[in-house]
Each structure stands twice: as C-alpha cells, then as structure tokens.
Design a protein around this motif. Sequence first.
Motif, PDB file in Angstrom:
ATOM      1  N   LEU A 109      -3.253  -7.659   0.348  1.00  0.00           N
ATOM      2  CA  LEU A 109      -3.169  -6.256   0.745  1.00  0.00           C
ATOM      3  C   LEU A 109      -3.552  -5.349  -0.426  1.00  0.00           C
ATOM      4  N   ARG A 110      -4.476  -5.828  -1.225  1.00  0.00           N
ATOM      5  CA  ARG A 110      -4.922  -5.059  -2.385  1.00  0.00           C
ATOM      6  C   ARG A 110      -5.563  -3.744  -1.934  1.00  0.00           C
ATOM      7  N   GLY A 111      -5.080  -2.644  -2.521  1.00  0.00           N
ATOM      8  CA  GLY A 111      -5.694  -1.349  -2.252  1.00  0.00           C
ATOM      9  C   GLY A 111      -5.445  -0.779  -0.872  1.00  0.00           C
ATOM     10  N   VAL A 112      -4.533  -1.342  -0.092  1.00  0.00           N
ATOM     11  CA  VAL A 112      -4.288  -0.808   1.246  1.00  0.00           C
ATOM     12  C   VAL A 112      -3.516   0.502   1.174  1.00  0.00           C
ATOM     13  N   ASP A 113      -3.684   1.338   2.179  1.00  0.00           N
ATOM     14  CA  ASP A 113      -2.924   2.576   2.285  1.00  0.00           C
ATOM     15  C   ASP A 113      -1.814   2.363   3.305  1.00  0.00           C
ATOM     16  N   LEU A 114      -0.571   2.242   2.798  1.00  0.00           N
ATOM     17  CA  LEU A 114       0.603   2.055   3.644  1.00  0.00           C
ATOM     18  C   LEU A 114       1.547   3.252   3.529  1.00  0.00           C
ATOM     19  N   THR A 115       0.998   4.415   3.245  1.00  0.00           N
ATOM     20  CA  THR A 115       1.802   5.619   3.134  1.00  0.00           C
ATOM     21  C   THR A 115       2.631   5.834   4.393  1.00  0.00           C
ATOM     22  N   GLU A 116       3.924   6.107   4.206  1.00  0.00           N
ATOM     23  CA  GLU A 116       4.852   6.409   5.297  1.00  0.00           C
ATOM     24  C   GLU A 116       4.967   5.263   6.312  1.00  0.00           C
ATOM     25  N   SER A 117       4.740   4.046   5.859  1.00  0.00           N
ATOM     26  CA  SER A 117       4.836   2.894   6.756  1.00  0.00           C
ATOM     27  C   SER A 117       6.240   2.294   6.759  1.00  0.00           C
ATOM     28  N   SER A 127       2.864 -12.008  -1.692  1.00  0.00           N
ATOM     29  CA  SER A 127       1.740 -11.208  -1.207  1.00  0.00           C
ATOM     30  C   SER A 127       1.174 -10.365  -2.350  1.00  0.00           C
ATOM     31  N   ASP A 128      -0.048  -9.879  -2.186  1.00  0.00           N
ATOM     32  CA  ASP A 128      -0.732  -9.136  -3.247  1.00  0.00           C
ATOM     33  C   ASP A 128      -0.952  -7.693  -2.809  1.00  0.00           C
ATOM     34  N   PHE A 129      -0.189  -6.774  -3.420  1.00  0.00           N
ATOM     35  CA  PHE A 129      -0.300  -5.351  -3.139  1.00  0.00           C
ATOM     36  C   PHE A 129      -0.893  -4.603  -4.333  1.00  0.00           C
ATOM     37  N   THR A 130      -1.686  -5.253  -5.139  1.00  0.00           N
ATOM     38  CA  THR A 130      -2.262  -4.611  -6.316  1.00  0.00           C
ATOM     39  C   THR A 130      -2.968  -3.309  -5.927  1.00  0.00           C
ATOM     40  N   GLY A 131      -2.561  -2.211  -6.579  1.00  0.00           N
ATOM     41  CA  GLY A 131      -3.213  -0.931  -6.335  1.00  0.00           C
ATOM     42  C   GLY A 131      -2.961  -0.327  -4.972  1.00  0.00           C
ATOM     43  N   ALA A 132      -2.019  -0.867  -4.214  1.00  0.00           N
ATOM     44  CA  ALA A 132      -1.733  -0.342  -2.878  1.00  0.00           C
ATOM     45  C   ALA A 132      -0.984   0.983  -2.953  1.00  0.00           C
ATOM     46  N   ILE A 133      -1.062   1.758  -1.879  1.00  0.00           N
ATOM     47  CA  ILE A 133      -0.335   3.027  -1.778  1.00  0.00           C
ATOM     48  C   ILE A 133       0.782   2.843  -0.758  1.00  0.00           C
ATOM     49  N   LEU A 134       2.024   2.930  -1.246  1.00  0.00           N
ATOM     50  CA  LEU A 134       3.197   2.750  -0.392  1.00  0.00           C
ATOM     51  C   LEU A 134       4.107   3.968  -0.464  1.00  0.00           C
ATOM     52  N   GLY A 151       0.276  -1.823 -10.439  1.00  0.00           N
ATOM     53  CA  GLY A 151      -0.442  -0.566 -10.247  1.00  0.00           C
ATOM     54  C   GLY A 151      -0.221   0.103  -8.907  1.00  0.00           C
ATOM     55  N   ALA A 152       0.723  -0.387  -8.113  1.00  0.00           N
ATOM     56  CA  ALA A 152       0.968   0.210  -6.801  1.00  0.00           C
ATOM     57  C   ALA A 152       1.656   1.561  -6.940  1.00  0.00           C
ATOM     58  N   SER A 153       1.373   2.462  -6.012  1.00  0.00           N
ATOM     59  CA  SER A 153       2.053   3.747  -5.954  1.00  0.00           C
ATOM     60  C   SER A 153       3.151   3.653  -4.905  1.00  0.00           C
ATOM     61  N   MET A 154       4.406   3.802  -5.363  1.00  0.00           N
ATOM     62  CA  MET A 154       5.561   3.667  -4.479  1.00  0.00           C
ATOM     63  C   MET A 154       6.487   4.877  -4.649  1.00  0.00           C
ATOM     64  N   ARG A 155       5.899   6.035  -4.776  1.00  0.00           N
ATOM     65  CA  ARG A 155       6.677   7.254  -4.965  1.00  0.00           C
ATOM     66  C   ARG A 155       7.513   7.561  -3.725  1.00  0.00           C
ATOM     67  N   ARG A 156       8.769   7.872  -3.948  1.00  0.00           N
ATOM     68  CA  ARG A 156       9.721   8.242  -2.895  1.00  0.00           C
ATOM     69  C   ARG A 156       9.929   7.130  -1.863  1.00  0.00           C
ATOM     70  N   VAL A 157       9.623   5.901  -2.249  1.00  0.00           N
ATOM     71  CA  VAL A 157       9.828   4.777  -1.345  1.00  0.00           C
ATOM     72  C   VAL A 157      11.319   4.514  -1.175  1.00  0.00           C
ATOM     73  N   ARG A 158      11.689   3.967  -0.041  1.00  0.00           N
ATOM     74  CA  ARG A 158      13.076   3.553   0.189  1.00  0.00           C
ATOM     75  C   ARG A 158      13.083   2.027   0.276  1.00  0.00           C
ATOM     76  N   ILE A 159      13.781   1.404  -0.661  1.00  0.00           N
ATOM     77  CA  ILE A 159      13.678  -0.044  -0.820  1.00  0.00           C
ATOM     78  C   ILE A 159      15.050  -0.684  -1.004  1.00  0.00           C
ATOM     79  N   ASP A 160      16.068  -0.062  -0.419  1.00  0.00           N
ATOM     80  CA  ASP A 160      17.435  -0.532  -0.588  1.00  0.00           C
ATOM     81  C   ASP A 160      17.592  -2.006  -0.220  1.00  0.00           C
ATOM     82  N   ARG A 161      18.318  -2.728  -1.090  1.00  0.00           N
ATOM     83  CA  ARG A 161      18.704  -4.126  -0.860  1.00  0.00           C
ATOM     84  C   ARG A 161      17.521  -5.077  -0.666  1.00  0.00           C
ATOM     85  N   ALA A 162      16.364  -4.694  -1.159  1.00  0.00           N
ATOM     86  CA  ALA A 162      15.217  -5.609  -1.137  1.00  0.00           C
ATOM     87  C   ALA A 162      15.346  -6.629  -2.262  1.00  0.00           C
TER      88      ALA A 162
END
Length: 263
Positions: A109-117, A127-134, A151-162
Amino acid sequence: MLTLQNAQAEPSKYVRQLLGSNACSECDLRYAELTGAELANANLAGAYMVGARLARVDLSGADLTSALLMQADLPRVDLTGAILSKSDAEGANLYAATLFKAELAFANLRGVDLTESELSYANLAASDFTGAILDASFLSFTNARNANLTGASMRRVRIDRAVLDNARMQAVDLTEARALSVRFVGADLRRSTLRDADLSYSHFGNADLSAANLSGADLTGADFRGASLRGADLSGAQTGSALFDGADLCGATMPNGAVNQCL
C-alpha cells in the motif's frame, strides 16, 4: 489473431462476467469502469485491476487476495471484512474507504491515500504503507506488527489499542494523533513526529525514538523502559507516572526544556 479492436473489447467481456456471476478471479479488469457496483463477497482473487474505477463500490467480504490494484480509484469503497492479503494497491486512491476488519497482511500500500478511512480491527501485519497518507483515519485495535509505515502521514489519526510491535515508522508524522494504550514495542520511530499526540499508557519498550519530536505530547503512564530517546524533544510533554527505567535520554530535551546530559 488478437486485433486492437478485440483487445479493447476484452475488458468489457470481463466486466460483464463479473457483474453477471460476482466472480472473475485472475481476470483482466484494468481501467474497468465499475463505479457504484454491488460486488459484495465477489471473488476477485488475483484480478488485474490496475487503474480501475471503483468509487463507492460495495466490495464487503470480497476476496481480493493477490489482486493488482495499482493506481486504482477507490474513494469511499466498502471493503468491510474483505481479503486483500498480498494484494498490490501501490498509489491507489482509497480516500474515505471502509476497511473495517479487512485482511491486509503482506499487502503493498505504498503511497496510497487513505485519508479519513476506517481500518479499525484490520490486520495490517507486515504490510507496506511507505509514504501513505492516513490523516484523520481510524486504526483502533488494528494489528500492524512488522508493518512498514516509513514516511507515512498519520496526522490526527485515531489508533487506540493498536499493536505496532517491531513496526518500521521512521519519519512518520503522528502529529495530534490519539494513540491510547498502543503497543510500539521494538518499533523504529527514529525522527518521527508525535507532537501534541495523546500517547497515554502506550508501551514503547525497547523502541527507538532517537531524534523524535514528542513536544507537547501526553505521555501519562507511558512505558519507555529500555527505549532510546537520544536527542528526542520532550519539551512541554506530560510525563506523569511514565516509566523511563533503562531508557537512553542522552541529549534529549526534557519536559522543562533542559537538555539531558550524556553520561
């Protein structure tokens, strides 16, 4: 003899097969137009779907094992419970996609756009999320052991208990993330940005946070035992009841702004 006319008609043949039978494993569906299609529980294992248009498609429960989805357009697609193990979706658009409880182990999933997913409870192991937008996505209760998020962007992500044990997260941006009780054991977070993140009660045992920016972060009850925080910025961080036994704080900027001296 395969003519240009036949080659152009071929994808339509497979689209008809898919829509008629809900199955088209290893089919050539590149650049297929499937916007809004109902494909719940479809068998698309090994399908060649490069550049396909799948906006708002219902693919819940679908089998996309080893499917090729590079540069595919999948905004707001429903992949709830879908199987995408070993799939290749490099560069795909998955904006606001639903991947709740999806299986994504060993996916590219390199470079994928998963904003607000929505990826809560998904399996992202290795899995490979290099450079992805989350940015602003949901990854609570996900299994991301050994994942590559470099290098992934995970600004304001919610990742509780991951669970992100041994994940590669160099230079990842977790600014203002909510990451309560997350496991980062052995993770590589060098040069990562966790500014103003809520990391309460998260476990960073033996993780590498060298040169990481944790300024303003809430580290209440967090466990940094055995972690490397060399040169990290903890200025303004809340560290009440946090554990730093055996942590390397050489050159780190402490919550009060003082630079910790190396022994």
